[in-house]
Design a protein around this motif. Structure first.
Motif, mmCIF file in Angstrom:
data_model
loop_
_atom_site.group_PDB
_atom_site.id
_atom_site.type_symbol
_atom_site.label_atom_id
_atom_site.label_comp_id
_atom_site.label_asym_id
_atom_site.label_seq_id
_atom_site.Cartn_x
_atom_site.Cartn_y
_atom_site.Cartn_z
ATOM 1 N N VAL A 1 3.775 -4.714 46.422
ATOM 2 C CA VAL A 1 3.346 -3.959 47.603
ATOM 3 C C VAL A 1 2.562 -4.859 48.551
ATOM 4 O O VAL A 1 2.742 -4.798 49.768
ATOM 5 N N VAL A 2 1.720 -5.714 47.997
ATOM 6 C CA VAL A 2 0.933 -6.634 48.815
ATOM 7 C C VAL A 2 1.862 -7.593 49.564
ATOM 8 O O VAL A 2 1.664 -7.854 50.755
ATOM 9 N N ARG A 3 2.892 -8.090 48.887
ATOM 10 C CA ARG A 3 3.855 -8.977 49.551
ATOM 11 C C ARG A 3 4.601 -8.252 50.667
ATOM 12 O O ARG A 3 4.838 -8.815 51.734
ATOM 13 N N ILE B 1 5.290 -7.390 56.617
ATOM 14 C CA ILE B 1 5.201 -6.552 57.816
ATOM 15 C C ILE B 1 4.177 -7.131 58.783
ATOM 16 O O ILE B 1 4.421 -7.200 59.995
ATOM 17 N N GLU B 2 3.034 -7.560 58.275
ATOM 18 C CA GLU B 2 2.005 -8.162 59.126
ATOM 19 C C GLU B 2 2.510 -9.453 59.777
ATOM 20 O O GLU B 2 2.248 -9.703 60.955
ATOM 21 N N THR C 1 0.925 1.170 56.961
ATOM 22 C CA THR C 1 0.023 2.229 56.513
ATOM 23 C C THR C 1 0.642 3.024 55.368
ATOM 24 O O THR C 1 -0.041 3.353 54.391
ATOM 25 N N ALA C 2 1.924 3.326 55.470
ATOM 26 C CA ALA C 2 2.597 4.077 54.407
ATOM 27 C C ALA C 2 2.603 3.283 53.104
ATOM 28 O O ALA C 2 2.368 3.858 52.020
ATOM 29 N N LEU C 3 2.862 1.982 53.182
ATOM 30 C CA LEU C 3 2.835 1.155 51.980
ATOM 31 C C LEU C 3 1.437 1.109 51.372
ATOM 32 O O LEU C 3 1.275 1.197 50.149
ATOM 33 N N ALA C 4 0.419 0.967 52.216
ATOM 34 C CA ALA C 4 -0.956 0.910 51.708
ATOM 35 C C ALA C 4 -1.340 2.235 51.044
ATOM 36 O O ALA C 4 -1.952 2.248 49.968
ATOM 37 N N ILE D 1 -2.341 2.803 47.114
ATOM 38 C CA ILE D 1 -3.612 3.409 46.701
ATOM 39 C C ILE D 1 -3.365 4.609 45.792
ATOM 40 O O ILE D 1 -4.069 4.808 44.797
ATOM 41 N N GLU D 2 -2.353 5.399 46.109
ATOM 42 C CA GLU D 2 -2.032 6.561 45.283
ATOM 43 C C GLU D 2 -1.548 6.156 43.896
ATOM 44 O O GLU D 2 -1.745 6.891 42.925
ATOM 45 N N GLN D 3 -0.912 4.994 43.786
ATOM 46 C CA GLN D 3 -0.399 4.519 42.504
ATOM 47 C C GLN D 3 -1.482 3.945 41.608
ATOM 48 O O GLN D 3 -1.266 3.748 40.414
#
Length: 115
Positions: free
Chosen positions: A75-77, A82-83, A55-58, A62-64
């Protein structure tokens, strides 16, 4: 020839002694201690921690996002890693529950897997 090899030669060769020692270690070896085999509370805490990281990465991704700024695929990688870790942890937990050979536990795990 040292004493160990002499005994091994009498018992069927060095390879036979190594195989026998390996079998003894496998039988005496306890199950690995991982997050999946920990208590349910620790398992849930580990899953919650992974969810928080994702959640923090997502949120930071989004903020970036701003007009004229390129999207960072790293970030997607990281989110995918994590998933993947979370999914492997869940599968390991199911496997450890199935190894307990309790019919009630096995029935529940099979029902969850079918869902």
């Amino acid at each position: 020839m040292n004493a160990g090899e002499a005994v091994a030669a009498q018992a069927g060769g060095v390879d036979g002694a190594k195989n026998n020692a390996g079998e003894m270690q496998k039988k005496d070896k306890p199950a690995r201690k991982t997050e999946a085999t920990d208590t349910p509370e620790k398992f849930k805490a580990t899953l919650a921690d992974l969810d928080e990281q994702r959640t923090a990465l997502a949120k930071s991704a989004i903020e970036q996002l701003k007009p004229g700024r390129p999207f960072d695929p790293v970030v997607v990688r990281q989110i995918n890693k994590i998933e993947t870790k979370k999914n492997r942890l869940i599968v390991s937990r199911f496997a450890s529950l199935l190894r307990k050979n309790n019919p009630a536990v096995q029935a529940i795990v099979h029902q969850i897997i079918e869902i």
